[in-house]
Motif scaffolding. Structure first.
Motif, PDB file in Angstrom:
ATOM      1  N   PRO A 115       0.605  -1.220  -0.040  1.00  0.00           N
ATOM      2  CA  PRO A 115      -0.045  -0.084   0.034  1.00  0.00           C
ATOM      3  C   PRO A 115       0.967   1.351  -0.024  1.00  0.00           C
ATOM      4  N   MET A 116       2.247   1.127   0.164  1.00  0.00           N
ATOM      5  CA  MET A 116       2.911   2.350   0.320  1.00  0.00           C
ATOM      6  C   MET A 116       2.988   3.293  -1.319  1.00  0.00           C
ATOM      7  N   VAL A 117       2.967   4.344  -0.990  1.00  0.00           N
ATOM      8  CA  VAL A 117       2.887   5.186  -2.085  1.00  0.00           C
ATOM      9  C   VAL A 117       4.140   4.898  -3.396  1.00  0.00           C
ATOM     10  N   ARG A 118       5.182   4.744  -2.761  1.00  0.00           N
ATOM     11  CA  ARG A 118       6.338   4.490  -3.719  1.00  0.00           C
ATOM     12  C   ARG A 118       6.344   3.125  -4.306  1.00  0.00           C
ATOM     13  N   CYS A 119       5.678   2.088  -3.760  1.00  0.00           N
ATOM     14  CA  CYS A 119       5.300   0.788  -4.632  1.00  0.00           C
ATOM     15  C   CYS A 119       4.143   0.995  -5.569  1.00  0.00           C
ATOM     16  N   ARG A 120       3.231   1.928  -5.136  1.00  0.00           N
ATOM     17  CA  ARG A 120       2.147   2.095  -6.075  1.00  0.00           C
ATOM     18  C   ARG A 120       2.722   2.807  -7.426  1.00  0.00           C
ATOM     19  N   GLN A 121       3.499   3.832  -6.992  1.00  0.00           N
ATOM     20  CA  GLN A 121       4.122   4.505  -8.251  1.00  0.00           C
ATOM     21  C   GLN A 121       4.876   3.803  -8.979  1.00  0.00           C
ATOM     22  N   THR A 122       5.633   2.625  -8.449  1.00  0.00           N
ATOM     23  CA  THR A 122       6.533   1.816  -9.200  1.00  0.00           C
ATOM     24  C   THR A 122       5.547   0.774 -10.187  1.00  0.00           C
ATOM     25  N   VAL A 123       4.622   0.408  -9.780  1.00  0.00           N
ATOM     26  CA  VAL A 123       3.895  -0.368 -10.706  1.00  0.00           C
ATOM     27  C   VAL A 123       2.843   0.094 -11.525  1.00  0.00           C
ATOM     28  N   ALA A 124       2.511   1.480 -11.327  1.00  0.00           N
ATOM     29  CA  ALA A 124       1.646   2.272 -12.033  1.00  0.00           C
ATOM     30  C   ALA A 124       1.918   2.117 -13.534  1.00  0.00           C
ATOM     31  N   PRO A 125       3.012   2.471 -14.159  1.00  0.00           N
ATOM     32  CA  PRO A 125       3.520   2.683 -15.649  1.00  0.00           C
ATOM     33  C   PRO A 125       3.068   0.946 -16.037  1.00  0.00           C
ATOM     34  N   LEU A 126       3.588  -0.039 -15.515  1.00  0.00           N
ATOM     35  CA  LEU A 126       3.445  -1.422 -16.014  1.00  0.00           C
ATOM     36  C   LEU A 126       2.079  -1.968 -15.919  1.00  0.00           C
ATOM     37  N   ALA A 127       1.124  -1.379 -15.024  1.00  0.00           N
ATOM     38  CA  ALA A 127      -0.330  -1.804 -14.864  1.00  0.00           C
ATOM     39  C   ALA A 127      -1.051  -1.017 -15.829  1.00  0.00           C
ATOM     40  N   ALA A 128      -0.806   0.225 -16.185  1.00  0.00           N
ATOM     41  CA  ALA A 128      -1.193   0.733 -17.129  1.00  0.00           C
ATOM     42  C   ALA A 128      -1.174   0.335 -18.465  1.00  0.00           C
ATOM     43  N   ALA A 129       0.149  -0.277 -18.845  1.00  0.00           N
ATOM     44  CA  ALA A 129       0.624  -0.655 -20.366  1.00  0.00           C
ATOM     45  C   ALA A 129      -0.238  -2.077 -20.257  1.00  0.00           C
ATOM     46  N   ARG A 130      -0.313  -2.724 -19.229  1.00  0.00           N
ATOM     47  CA  ARG A 130      -1.008  -4.158 -19.388  1.00  0.00           C
ATOM     48  C   ARG A 130      -2.559  -3.908 -19.335  1.00  0.00           C
ATOM     49  N   GLY A 131      -2.923  -2.859 -18.891  1.00  0.00           N
ATOM     50  CA  GLY A 131      -4.425  -2.851 -18.506  1.00  0.00           C
ATOM     51  C   GLY A 131      -4.872  -3.784 -17.476  1.00  0.00           C
ATOM     52  N   LEU A 132      -3.918  -3.713 -16.407  1.00  0.00           N
ATOM     53  CA  LEU A 132      -4.384  -4.234 -15.056  1.00  0.00           C
ATOM     54  C   LEU A 132      -4.679  -3.248 -14.122  1.00  0.00           C
ATOM     55  N   GLU A 133      -5.469  -3.699 -13.174  1.00  0.00           N
ATOM     56  CA  GLU A 133      -5.657  -3.058 -11.945  1.00  0.00           C
ATOM     57  C   GLU A 133      -4.745  -3.504 -10.855  1.00  0.00           C
ATOM     58  N   PRO A 134      -4.032  -2.775 -10.203  1.00  0.00           N
ATOM     59  CA  PRO A 134      -3.079  -3.297  -9.004  1.00  0.00           C
ATOM     60  C   PRO A 134      -3.863  -3.691  -8.033  1.00  0.00           C
ATOM     61  N   VAL A 135      -3.733  -5.042  -7.409  1.00  0.00           N
ATOM     62  CA  VAL A 135      -4.390  -5.325  -6.139  1.00  0.00           C
ATOM     63  C   VAL A 135      -3.281  -4.742  -4.830  1.00  0.00           C
ATOM     64  N   VAL A 136      -3.916  -4.079  -4.255  1.00  0.00           N
ATOM     65  CA  VAL A 136      -3.253  -3.536  -2.993  1.00  0.00           C
ATOM     66  C   VAL A 136      -3.115  -4.553  -1.818  1.00  0.00           C
ATOM     67  N   GLU A 137      -1.948  -5.140  -1.397  1.00  0.00           N
ATOM     68  CA  GLU A 137      -1.940  -6.298  -0.365  1.00  0.00           C
ATOM     69  C   GLU A 137      -1.197  -5.750   0.828  1.00  0.00           C
ATOM     70  N   ASP A 138      -1.864  -5.785   1.873  1.00  0.00           N
ATOM     71  CA  ASP A 138      -1.628  -5.029   3.215  1.00  0.00           C
ATOM     72  C   ASP A 138      -0.348  -6.016   3.779  1.00  0.00           C
ATOM     73  N   GLY A 139      -0.423  -7.245   3.350  1.00  0.00           N
ATOM     74  CA  GLY A 139       0.705  -8.153   3.778  1.00  0.00           C
ATOM     75  C   GLY A 139       1.953  -7.797   3.400  1.00  0.00           C
ATOM     76  N   LEU A 140       2.167  -7.009   2.279  1.00  0.00           N
ATOM     77  CA  LEU A 140       3.544  -6.813   1.640  1.00  0.00           C
ATOM     78  C   LEU A 140       3.878  -5.155   2.091  1.00  0.00           C
ATOM     79  N   ALA A 141       3.354  -4.840   2.804  1.00  0.00           N
ATOM     80  CA  ALA A 141       3.413  -3.263   3.565  1.00  0.00           C
ATOM     81  C   ALA A 141       4.947  -3.304   3.972  1.00  0.00           C
ATOM     82  N   GLU A 142       5.663  -2.051   4.012  1.00  0.00           N
ATOM     83  CA  GLU A 142       6.754  -1.895   4.863  1.00  0.00           C
ATOM     84  C   GLU A 142       7.025  -2.506   6.139  1.00  0.00           C
ATOM     85  N   VAL A 143       8.102  -2.978   6.583  1.00  0.00           N
ATOM     86  CA  VAL A 143       8.172  -3.150   8.071  1.00  0.00           C
ATOM     87  C   VAL A 143       7.532  -1.954   8.963  1.00  0.00           C
TER      88      VAL A 143
END
Length: 230
Positions: free
Chosen positions: A56-84
């Motif tokens: 859910p951290m902004v820096r991760c959502r920004q990182t996947v945004a270009p790829l997700a847009a290019a693939r037409g995919l909606e990123p799934v936010v997974e709280d279990g992958l949050a930073e420590v």
């Protein structure tokens, strides 16, 4: 079961400032980080990614945004992958933290490390491993056994997931290097995971994902004598 591509977020403003960002709100990618995020689109162009998952951290959502847009995919936010959750260490300079007694524990005996007012590294590993396995299983159910999942997370989180996949104790996870925007690949099978790559930082990664097994092969068996993919 499926293949997991672990992508660390691009370089952030906290990375360049030497600050332990943790879960501080609003920490974004810097200019280099945005370039790294844009480059991911071409780096992974040859891979049929079925699902994009992100911390859910902004820096991760920004990182996947270009790829997700290019693939037409909606990123799934997974709280279990949050930073420590670094607790009261959050936002402090790394240069200051190295003098803390806990720093030595984090470096040499991380399985015993509990951050003040935060979480333990052992607890982080447990929730992160559960999260990636949950997302891999979901993708396999929805897209088939050869589905590829891309998950964007943070350095310590990815190192902990890789340590688990390697059947290595958490106390060894500081020996694993995971740079910003690097790619690591784990193939999950019914019996055990296989680590295909760690800390891959550039180039075509199409070959990182193993081909679907033939009818004669077992997806859970290692190749005796090593791989023939010379």
């Amino acid at each position: 079961m499926a293949t997991l591509i672990l992508l660390r977020h691009g370089r952030s403003t906290a990375n360049t400032e030497g600050v332990l960002a943790g879960r501080t709100p609003g920490v974004e990618l810097d200019d280099r980080g945005r370039e790294q995020a844009a480059a991911v689109v071409d780096r992974l162009a040859g891979l049929p990614i079925a699902s994009v998952v992100t911390s859910p951290m902004v820096r991760c959502r920004q990182t996947v945004a270009p790829l997700a847009a290019a693939r037409g995919l909606e990123p799934v936010v997974e709280d279990g992958l949050a930073e420590v959750d670094y607790g009261s260490w959050t936002g402090r300079k790394i240069s200051e933290l190295v003098s803390e007694d806990l720093w030595k524990v984090v470096q040499s005996h991380p399985s015993a490390a509990v951050f003040p007012d935060g979480e333990s590294l052992a607890g982080m590993q447990a929730r992160a491993v559960a999260a990636v396995r949950r997302q891999v299983a979901r993708a396999a159910d929805e897209h088939g056994e050869n589905a590829i999942v891309l998950a964007c997370s943070h350095g310590d989180v990815i190192k902990a997931v890789l340590a688990d996949a390697l059947a290595s104790h958490l106390d060894n996870f500081q020996r694993i290097v995971v740079d910003t925007a690097s790619v690591s690949v784990i193939a999950y099978t019914a019996l055990r995971p296989f680590v295909a790559r760690m800390n891959e930082q550039s180039g075509d990664v199409t070959s990182l994902v193993p081909p679907p097994p033939s009818e004669e092969e077992s997806t859970s068996d290692a190749v005796v004598g090593g791989s023939t993919n010379a």
